[in-house]
Write a protein that holds these residues in place. Structure first.
Motif, PDB file in Angstrom:
ATOM      1  N   LYS A 320       0.824  -1.214   0.000  1.00  0.00           N
ATOM      2  CA  LYS A 320       0.000   0.000   0.000  1.00  0.00           C
ATOM      3  C   LYS A 320       0.851   1.254   0.000  1.00  0.00           C
ATOM      4  O   LYS A 320       0.519   2.250  -0.656  1.00  0.00           O
ATOM      5  N   TYR A 350      -8.924  -2.827  -7.098  1.00  0.00           N
ATOM      6  CA  TYR A 350      -9.436  -3.201  -5.779  1.00  0.00           C
ATOM      7  C   TYR A 350     -10.641  -4.121  -5.969  1.00  0.00           C
ATOM      8  O   TYR A 350     -11.336  -4.057  -6.992  1.00  0.00           O
ATOM      9  N   THR A 360     -13.910  -2.098  -2.307  1.00  0.00           N
ATOM     10  CA  THR A 360     -13.281  -2.369  -1.014  1.00  0.00           C
ATOM     11  C   THR A 360     -11.819  -1.931  -1.051  1.00  0.00           C
ATOM     12  O   THR A 360     -11.254  -1.705  -2.124  1.00  0.00           O
ATOM     13  N   PRO A 361     -11.163  -1.817   0.102  1.00  0.00           N
ATOM     14  CA  PRO A 361      -9.735  -1.468   0.120  1.00  0.00           C
ATOM     15  C   PRO A 361      -8.825  -2.657  -0.162  1.00  0.00           C
ATOM     16  O   PRO A 361      -7.604  -2.518  -0.169  1.00  0.00           O
ATOM     17  N   GLU A 362      -9.408  -3.833  -0.417  1.00  0.00           N
ATOM     18  CA  GLU A 362      -8.605  -5.037  -0.628  1.00  0.00           C
ATOM     19  C   GLU A 362      -8.180  -5.148  -2.090  1.00  0.00           C
ATOM     20  O   GLU A 362      -8.997  -5.088  -3.010  1.00  0.00           O
TER      21      GLU A 362
END
Length: 395
Positions: A320, A350, A360-362
């Motif tokens: 990240k 993402y 999502t932040p994934e």
């Protein structure tokens, strides 16, 4: 009888429950699957269900494709072709039904050896839930062919994102078609020149992605620059074998812009082949290369081959933080010749919640090999909570 098939077809003759061919226009997926099924039905008595989500009439099915291939292969004397079905002299038969309107009929159809789902990008989650347990004969197979639409589509999620066990997945595009002709190639190049995003979808078989889900959305463009000879290039490498191995050469210009100048990108390379491959990127032997630390044996081998190569530090949050650094530049320019980098910048995304549609932040761990190499190249500048001001201070 002999006929030529592309290399990707070889795996389809091996026993797998799921056999998936997906990709873009001009790949010959359906043409070659039809050929394989005809060959198999001549060799062994098979009951083949040919289906798709919507089939209002037999004209909507692969009936004509199969009929044409039977005639082209010169085996029409072995088959009986009617308006509604196809059968072989040895008892093989091809049945044609639509999923959406005929699901109850399909559920009651017994003894299916092989099910071919064509244009599977349109098949709903509900249809898959009904169809899969219906194809229940011992050693039965489900063959799937499609051109991806959205990454959130049920078929893409079920087979590409969450690949089931006992499956062979083949991405098949124009370059995998030995019969790809000049007329199609002219169309391909014309679209590539004017709309790279659409080109990647139409010809490279990449799904359309919500632009907001793209990690590098709004930050990059394709443009060739001429960096000052006084600038120092940065090199990063990501290792792979089944996955791609990638080497990236980049520059930081005016403390504001990132320019990706060159790439190497290859699949299935042995360690012994890597030195020559890396030399395809100019100056790779003259500057430090920061490489994925997960493969120390490759790093040691490349050092012995004369490269100034060092392992990455990585650490918690490094992915990240690396993405934050890359996005900190005012603009990212990618040399047009870096086609794999361009493709991955278009696709790296993402995850999108299938129910709500929210991003999502994934991160999806896919289409990121050149971007991982780029993170390693810039690792010396990566700091937690990085912004452009700390980047300039580092430089």
């Amino acid at each position: 009888m002999r006929t030529k098939l592309p290399k990707w077809c070889k795996e389809f003759f091996k026993p797998y429950r799921y056999k998936v061919a997906y990709g873009g226009r001009g790949s010959g997926k359906s043409y070659n699957i039809a050929t394989m099924l005809i060959l198999m039905s001549l060799k062994t008595r098979l009951r083949v269900l040919c289906t798709r989500e919507y089939q209002n009439s037999i004209k909507d099915s692969v009936h004509k494709l199969l009929s044409d291939r039977i005639n082209e292969l010169g085996v029409s004397s072995h088959f009986k072709i009617t308006e509604k079905g196809i059968s072989a002299n040895n008892g093989s038969e091809f049945i044609f039904k639509g999923l959406h309107h005929s699901i109850d009929e399909i559920k009651s159809t017994e003894g299916i050896d092989l099910c071919w789902v064509e244009e599977a990008q349109s098949v709903s989650a509900k249809s898959w839930e009904v169809l899969i347990p219906t194809i229940r004969k011992n050693k039965s197979e489900i063959w799937i062919s499609f051109n991806p639409n959205l990454q959130t589509d049920a078929t893409y999620q079920r087979f590409i994102i969450n690949t089931p066990n006992n499956a062979i997945i083949k991405q098949v595009n124009w370059r995998d078609n030995p019969f790809f002709n000049e007329t199609l190639n002219a169309e391909r190049l014309a679209l590539k020149a004017v709309d790279m995003d659409m080109y990647l979808h139409v010809w490279e078989g990449q799904p359309r992605i919500s632009s907001k889900a793209q990690v590098m959305h709004g930050k990059w463009e394709i443009k060739e620059l001429n960096p000052s000879p006084n600038l120092v290039p940065y090199f990063g490498a990501d290792w792979g074998f089944i996955d791609p191995t990638a080497l990236i050469k980049c520059y930081i210009i005016d403390n504001r812009f990132l320019y990706i100048d060159s790439e190497f990108y290859g699949i299935g390379y042995d360690i012994s082949e890597l030195p020559k491959a890396f030399l395809s990127v100019k100056d790779s032997k003259n500057y430090n290369i920061i490489a994925d630390s997960a493969r120390p044996e490759i790093i040691n081998f490349m050092r012995k081959a004369g490269f100034n190569i060092h392992p990455s530090v990585k650490g918690k949050g490094s992915v990240k933080d690396g993405i934050a650094l890359i996005r900190s530049f005012e603009r990212i320019y990618i040399n047009p010749k870096c086609e794999n980098t361009i493709r991955e910048f278009s696709l790296y995304s993402y995850k999108v919640d299938r129910l709500s549609g929210e991003i999502t932040p994934e991160l999806i761990d896919k289409d990121n090999h050149t971007i991982d190499a780029l993170r390693y190249a810039l690792e010396r500048f990566i700091k937690p909570n990085l912004n452009i001001h700390t980047l300039k201070a580092s430089l």
